[in-house]
Design a protein around this motif. Sequence first.
Motif, PDB file in Angstrom:
ATOM      1  N   VAL A 151     -21.312 -27.466  14.989  1.00  0.00           N
ATOM      2  CA  VAL A 151     -20.261 -28.336  15.539  1.00  0.00           C
ATOM      3  C   VAL A 151     -20.839 -29.190  16.678  1.00  0.00           C
ATOM      4  N   GLN A 154     -22.561 -32.068  15.172  1.00  0.00           N
ATOM      5  CA  GLN A 154     -21.686 -33.088  14.584  1.00  0.00           C
ATOM      6  C   GLN A 154     -20.780 -33.761  15.599  1.00  0.00           C
ATOM      7  N   ASN A 155     -20.508 -33.086  16.702  1.00  0.00           N
ATOM      8  CA  ASN A 155     -19.599 -33.625  17.711  1.00  0.00           C
ATOM      9  C   ASN A 155     -20.229 -33.462  19.094  1.00  0.00           C
ATOM     10  N   PRO A 156     -20.906 -34.490  19.581  1.00  0.00           N
ATOM     11  CA  PRO A 156     -21.643 -34.379  20.849  1.00  0.00           C
ATOM     12  C   PRO A 156     -20.755 -34.050  22.056  1.00  0.00           C
ATOM     13  N   SER A 194     -12.174 -27.172  18.137  1.00  0.00           N
ATOM     14  CA  SER A 194     -13.129 -27.768  17.194  1.00  0.00           C
ATOM     15  C   SER A 194     -14.009 -26.719  16.518  1.00  0.00           C
TER      16      SER A 194
END
Lengths: 231, 112
Positions: A151, A154-156, A194
Amino acid sequence: MKVLVKRNSAFQEFEVPRYPSQTVLDVVTYIQRVLDPTLAYRFACRVGMCGSCAMTVNGVARWTCRTHVDKVVKSDQMEIAPLRNLPVIRDLVTDMREFFDKWAKAKGQFSGSLTKKEDFQKVKPDSPKRVAVDAGIECIGCAVCYSSCDVVAQNPEYLGPAALNRAWTLVKDERDSITIERLRAVAGDAGCHSCHTHMSCTEHCPKQISPTAAIAGLKREVSMALFRKIL
Amino acid sequence: MNVRAQAILWTAQRASAAVLGLCVLVHLATMIYAVRGGLTAAEILTRTHGSVAWFAFYSVFVLAIVVHVPIGLRSVLGEWLAWRSPSRDWALAVLAGFLWTMGMRAVLAVFG
């Protein structure tokens, strides 16, 4: 043993002798002291306390000072690279600022309400809340979980397992005085919601902590706060 | 979108997943039961026409889909395409409207 070390996006090959009880950190140190003094890497305590020597060994993030070569090398070859999901400063050294900045964003600092003039708050060691804190408190900040998390890749903006685990230990701390602010800090797209529960963090944590359980706990606490309309 | 709204979306997706799980089970069981004697689609429709119970059940089913799908897609778009701007939420609101329209169209056809 053939050792491939990632330097500037390419792997450089070294030949390193094998010894009994040799750790991966011993191998990197041998390369730096004997074969190539320009190799950059980071370490401090060498006994699994400081969390500074984590690297990617044969594709898996590990604490190198406590990882025996025998455990990770099946053939006679080993691949060492810097931690994933963090900017590389040079060779095996990553920039940890982003990682620790996220601890601060998750309100990872303890915030009590008592002053030094008051008696200290008594917390029973076997109370459920303290047991939950104890399960996550031994984190050494090595960033192995952060590096293993898809994660984060994919999501900084995602705070990551370590920062969320830290927040969880404070949420369950009976002395904590900013629980709601902390829950606001760790909720939403950049926070606990998330997490996909891949459990890579839990699988690779060298201290056998389960950030996945901590994140699930945060989701529960946020949901309870929503229902009570205090979030 | 603020953090509270994001947390509500997450909760709504989990709640709608629970409703969907139940709806899918009822739907599949009904289908298997209905066709075991060789009923045709037309014969099934004659039985569902005018049934308020089936209308209510499939309306709930559609509503759960309308809630569940766009929220899930929101994460997929954010993580795979890095589409995190407010335009993503507007696009998904349009998708939710489309799903609701198509779903209720089918439900009304079953109801009669």
